[in-house]
Scaffold this motif. Structure first.
Motif, PDB file in Angstrom:
ATOM      1  N   ASP A  52       0.877  -1.166   0.000  1.00  0.00           N
ATOM      2  CA  ASP A  52       0.000   0.000   0.000  1.00  0.00           C
ATOM      3  C   ASP A  52       0.915   1.217   0.000  1.00  0.00           C
ATOM      4  OD1 ASP A  52      -1.801   1.976   0.394  1.00  0.00           O
ATOM      5  OD2 ASP A  52      -2.737   1.131   2.172  1.00  0.00           O
ATOM      6  N   THR A  54       0.588   4.296  -0.904  1.00  0.00           N
ATOM      7  CA  THR A  54       0.079   5.592  -0.418  1.00  0.00           C
ATOM      8  C   THR A  54       0.299   5.704   1.089  1.00  0.00           C
ATOM      9  OG1 THR A  54      -1.632   5.357  -2.081  1.00  0.00           O
ATOM     10  CG2 THR A  54      -1.916   7.121  -0.499  1.00  0.00           C
ATOM     11  N   ILE A 159     -19.969  11.349  -3.852  1.00  0.00           N
ATOM     12  CA  ILE A 159     -19.270  10.419  -2.955  1.00  0.00           C
ATOM     13  C   ILE A 159     -19.721  10.569  -1.506  1.00  0.00           C
ATOM     14  CG2 ILE A 159     -17.005   9.786  -2.033  1.00  0.00           C
ATOM     15  CD1 ILE A 159     -15.862  10.674  -4.750  1.00  0.00           C
ATOM     16  N   PHE A 160     -19.807  11.811  -1.066  1.00  0.00           N
ATOM     17  CA  PHE A 160     -20.125  12.034   0.345  1.00  0.00           C
ATOM     18  C   PHE A 160     -21.630  12.140   0.546  1.00  0.00           C
ATOM     19  CE2 PHE A 160     -15.835  14.380   0.385  1.00  0.00           C
ATOM     20  CZ  PHE A 160     -15.161  13.184   0.523  1.00  0.00           C
ATOM     21  N   ASP A 162     -24.647  10.923   3.002  1.00  0.00           N
ATOM     22  CA  ASP A 162     -24.924  10.312   4.318  1.00  0.00           C
ATOM     23  C   ASP A 162     -25.914   9.158   4.190  1.00  0.00           C
ATOM     24  OD1 ASP A 162     -23.321  11.863   6.131  1.00  0.00           O
ATOM     25  OD2 ASP A 162     -24.577  13.557   5.520  1.00  0.00           O
TER      26      ASP A 162
ATOM     27  N   TYR B  31     -15.688   8.193  10.575  1.00  0.00           N
ATOM     28  CA  TYR B  31     -16.992   8.269   9.900  1.00  0.00           C
ATOM     29  C   TYR B  31     -16.817   8.362   8.378  1.00  0.00           C
ATOM     30  CZ  TYR B  31     -21.720   9.549   8.706  1.00  0.00           C
ATOM     31  OH  TYR B  31     -22.981   9.553   8.145  1.00  0.00           O
ATOM     32  N   VAL B  36     -17.553   6.381   2.983  1.00  0.00           N
ATOM     33  CA  VAL B  36     -17.085   6.554   1.603  1.00  0.00           C
ATOM     34  C   VAL B  36     -17.016   5.180   0.933  1.00  0.00           C
ATOM     35  CG1 VAL B  36     -15.049   7.176   0.228  1.00  0.00           C
ATOM     36  CG2 VAL B  36     -15.851   8.696   2.014  1.00  0.00           C
ATOM     37  N   PRO B  37     -17.469   5.077  -0.341  1.00  0.00           N
ATOM     38  CA  PRO B  37     -17.411   3.790  -1.034  1.00  0.00           C
ATOM     39  C   PRO B  37     -15.988   3.230  -1.080  1.00  0.00           C
ATOM     40  CG  PRO B  37     -18.478   5.461  -2.403  1.00  0.00           C
ATOM     41  CD  PRO B  37     -18.037   6.141  -1.168  1.00  0.00           C
ATOM     42  N   LYS B  43      -6.689   2.514   2.779  1.00  0.00           N
ATOM     43  CA  LYS B  43      -6.686   1.960   4.130  1.00  0.00           C
ATOM     44  C   LYS B  43      -6.477   3.088   5.141  1.00  0.00           C
ATOM     45  CE  LYS B  43      -4.268  -1.570   6.749  1.00  0.00           C
ATOM     46  NZ  LYS B  43      -3.006  -2.304   6.829  1.00  0.00           N
ATOM     47  N   PHE B  59      -4.396   8.589   9.350  1.00  0.00           N
ATOM     48  CA  PHE B  59      -4.218   8.887   7.925  1.00  0.00           C
ATOM     49  C   PHE B  59      -5.292   8.171   7.122  1.00  0.00           C
ATOM     50  CE2 PHE B  59      -2.273   7.342   3.904  1.00  0.00           C
ATOM     51  CZ  PHE B  59      -2.099   8.558   3.272  1.00  0.00           C
ATOM     52  N   PRO B  61      -6.503   8.147   3.031  1.00  0.00           N
ATOM     53  CA  PRO B  61      -6.490   8.686   1.677  1.00  0.00           C
ATOM     54  C   PRO B  61      -7.845   8.478   1.007  1.00  0.00           C
ATOM     55  CG  PRO B  61      -5.316   6.589   1.760  1.00  0.00           C
ATOM     56  CD  PRO B  61      -5.951   6.785   3.098  1.00  0.00           C
ATOM     57  N   ILE B  62      -8.374   9.512   0.396  1.00  0.00           N
ATOM     58  CA  ILE B  62      -9.616   9.352  -0.369  1.00  0.00           C
ATOM     59  C   ILE B  62      -9.403   9.884  -1.782  1.00  0.00           C
ATOM     60  CG2 ILE B  62     -11.260   9.310   1.547  1.00  0.00           C
ATOM     61  CD1 ILE B  62     -11.794  12.271   0.988  1.00  0.00           C
ATOM     62  N   TYR B  77      -5.430  13.838   7.423  1.00  0.00           N
ATOM     63  CA  TYR B  77      -4.598  13.547   8.595  1.00  0.00           C
ATOM     64  C   TYR B  77      -5.287  14.124   9.834  1.00  0.00           C
ATOM     65  CZ  TYR B  77      -0.412  12.563   5.713  1.00  0.00           C
ATOM     66  OH  TYR B  77       0.496  12.036   4.827  1.00  0.00           O
ATOM     67  N   GLY B 173     -22.177  11.277  12.538  1.00  0.00           N
ATOM     68  CA  GLY B 173     -21.868  11.689  11.171  1.00  0.00           C
ATOM     69  C   GLY B 173     -22.451  13.031  10.777  1.00  0.00           C
ATOM     70  N   PHE B 177     -19.479  15.407   6.541  1.00  0.00           N
ATOM     71  CA  PHE B 177     -19.273  15.565   5.099  1.00  0.00           C
ATOM     72  C   PHE B 177     -19.365  17.022   4.665  1.00  0.00           C
ATOM     73  CE2 PHE B 177     -20.445  10.925   4.036  1.00  0.00           C
ATOM     74  CZ  PHE B 177     -19.108  10.569   4.102  1.00  0.00           C
ATOM     75  N   LEU B 180     -16.044  18.491   5.307  1.00  0.00           N
ATOM     76  CA  LEU B 180     -15.033  17.975   4.372  1.00  0.00           C
ATOM     77  C   LEU B 180     -15.208  18.567   2.971  1.00  0.00           C
ATOM     78  CD1 LEU B 180     -12.628  16.127   3.973  1.00  0.00           C
ATOM     79  CD2 LEU B 180     -14.183  14.206   3.653  1.00  0.00           C
TER      80      LEU B 180
END
Lengths: 162, 399
Positions: A52, A54, A159-160, A162, B31, B36-37, B43, B59, B61-62, B77, B173, B177, B180
């Motif tokens: 991984d 990343t 994507i986001f 709820d 959350y 997120v899909p 990870k 950490f 990553p999206i 982060y 939650g 979002f 973000l």
């Protein structure tokens, strides 16, 4: 922010990749990651499919950053080389230029001395490439467009949810 | 700073969640990670203490997808909130493109919020960043708790710079979002303003993409997408990957099998060498096959000499030595033959020459044999050696 965006083009990546591949072959290491000090992965070479990268990049940068603080506490400005020894695999990290880290993952088929030798050689060459990149970057580079930000906004809504 | 990689076609931004301890920074990330899909997230890594308090950072990553041929990636982060982790907290701030300040809405936490905000400003200043320039969103968390302060009061005390603010219940939650999305928008706007140079820079592969995005008004956004690969954080299939020369990935492991041809050739050579050995030994063993004395005596006087000399030169230490000068049963038999065989010839020769030769030979044989003895326990006693020597001397009349 005071720093410019880090912009890397294909021809630079090709140069870096060639350099890393040569280093890997010489040192007989498994793979190499070139990581920005902020934790962004710049490029990678070798057998990285099972990794991984990343997360690895973020953690390597974090590890390097914390070591820098340790160095500062003992009166050093920075430790330029870092080595993690495991049972099978080991990681050798070295500073490239002033804002990148070269991490080489290797196992017992080679030795730390070989890796150190080739990594040092590689870091010198990569340093020159990055210096060139920095000059180019300060001269001006294309940035993100209005459209990019707008499209990102639409994507976020998808994507986001709820 | 935003990282734009034209080889892998990625735009990567770093967003840091800041705030006092236990304000809900890690809960925000958990959350996001939960909702997120799977195709859009990597990870989540948490460097935490055994009590699940953040020690260094969390950490996540999206990847929000491909825009104009570039995969937009955000690295979220969190910092350790506790006061005494300031050293590591500061490290995480390095290179941040945007900040989310997560404040605890409870009345008893107000002092901690203010202290953390002050600490943020100090840490940013140490890196040379200006708190007024970096995109920041403030999140008032734990709005569901009974002790939560009213929004106006929080804004008055914490949000003196007019940042965008959101109410949140990170555990459920609520507001996560929204916060973000806002920070991502602000970061991208900021990145755009940082480098708004014209895209006409003549770059080989990059120029078509950038030109397309520059003329965004006339070109539909989809124009760039067919060129770009479907990027996701989990399975990294960058555009750079296919372009990579195939041998580059292999050499580290291909280098290993190279010595094998040499090894096999060495193995091929080895048997041929071994095969050569028996023929050498054959002449030694072959004359010895006939056990009868008659056959051996017929074989001639010249033949036995060579094997004896060879046996002395190459003593077989694995065999017991009955007496010095002998290197084994075979040599002993040879010796007996040669002595008896020499007798008639000696009569014709000059006797003194033979005597001196034999006395020299016995001395040499003794010395060679003694020096090549495997262990003292194997050595015959002095008495036996003397007796044997005297026997030969008496036999040949040497004084």
């Amino acid at each position: 922010m005071t720093e410019d965006n880090l912009v890397i083009y294909e021809e630079e990546i090709e140069k870096i990749d060639t350099n890393l591949a040569r280093m890997l072959k010489g040192a007989e290491a498994k793979c190499a990651l070139l990581v920005d000090k902020d934790g962004h992965l710049i490029t990678r070479q070798g057998f990285t499919h099972s990794l991984d990268t990343t997360a690895l990049a973020a953690l390597l940068a974090g590890s390097f950053a914390s070591t820098k603080e340790i160095a500062r506490l003992v009166g050093e400005s920075e430790f330029s080389v870092l080595f993690h020894q495991g049972k099978k695999d080991h990681i050798h990290m070295s500073l490239v230029g002033d804002r990148s880290i070269l991490a080489v993952i290797f196992d017992d088929r080679t030795t730390i001395g070989m890796v150190r030798l080739y990594a040092k050689e590689s870091a010198t060459e990569l340093g020159k490439i990055f210096a060139m990149l920095k000059d180019r970057s300060s001269a001006g580079s294309p940035g993100l467009t209005d459209e990019f930000a707008a499209s990102a906004g639409d994507k976020l809504d998808d994507i986001f949810q709820d | 700073m935003v990282s734009i990689n034209y080889a892998t076609r990625e735009v990567t931004c770093k967003i840091v969640y800041y705030g006092p301890g236990l304000s809900g920074k890690t809960t925000n990330l958990i959350y996001v990670h939960k909702k997120v899909p799977a195709t859009s997230k990597g990870k989540m890594i948490s460097l935490a203490t055994e009590a699940d308090r953040t020690l260094y950072f969390d950490f996540l990553p999206i990847n929000i997808g491909t825009i104009n041929g570039f995969a937009a990636k955000f690295q979220l982060y969190t910092v350790p909130g506790q006061v005494y982790y300031n050293a590591t907290r500061k490290l995480v701030l390095r290179g941040a493109d945007g900040l989310v300040f997560v404040a605890d809405s409870q009345v008893e936490k107000m002092d901690e919020n203010i202290e953390s905000l002050t600490n943020l400003r100090e840490n940013l200043e140490e890196y040379g960043y200006n708190i007024d320039e970096i995109p920041i969103v403030i999140q008032y968390n734990k709005r569901d708790l009974p002790g939560a302060l009213p929004l106006e009061e929080l804004n008055a005390k914490l949000n003196t710079r007019g940042w965008k603010s959101f109410e949140a219940e990170a555990v459920n939650g609520g507001g996560v979002f929204d916060t973000l999305k806002m920070i991502i928008k602000l970061v991208l706007e900021k990145a755009k303003n940082t480098r708004t140079t014209t895209t006409s820079a003549a770059r080989t592969a990059a120029s078509p993409q950038t030109a397309a995005s520059a003329a965004g008004a006339s070109v539909p956004p989809a124009a760039g997408t067919p060129v770009s690969p479907p990027a996701s954080v989990g399975t990294r299939q960058e555009a750079g990957a296919p372009a990579e020369p195939a041998p580059i990935r292999e050499p580290a492991y291909q280098a290993k099998p190279k010595p094998r041809p040499d090894d096999t050739s060495a193995k091929v050579a080895a048997p041929s060498f071994e095969q050569n050995v028996p023929p050498d030994e054959a002449p030694v063993t072959a004359p010895l096959q006939p056990a009868s004395m008659a056959d051996i005596s017929d074989s001639g006087a010249a033949a036995p000499e060579r094997p004896v000399a060879e046996e002395v030169e190459k003593p077989d230490s694995s065999m017991p030595r009955p007496f010095p000068g002998s290197t084994g049963r075979i040599a002993r038999r040879e010796r007996r033959i040669t002595v008896s065989d020499f007798q008639p010839a000696a009569r014709d020769e000059d006797l003194s020459a033979l005597r001196s030769r034999l006395s020299n030979d016995t001395d040499q044989l003794d010395n060679a044999a003694i020096s090549s003895l495997p262990s003292p326990s194997m050595a015959p006693s002095e008495r036996v050696v003397k007796k044997k020597r005297n026997f030969f001397k008496r036999l040949l009349g040497i004084k």
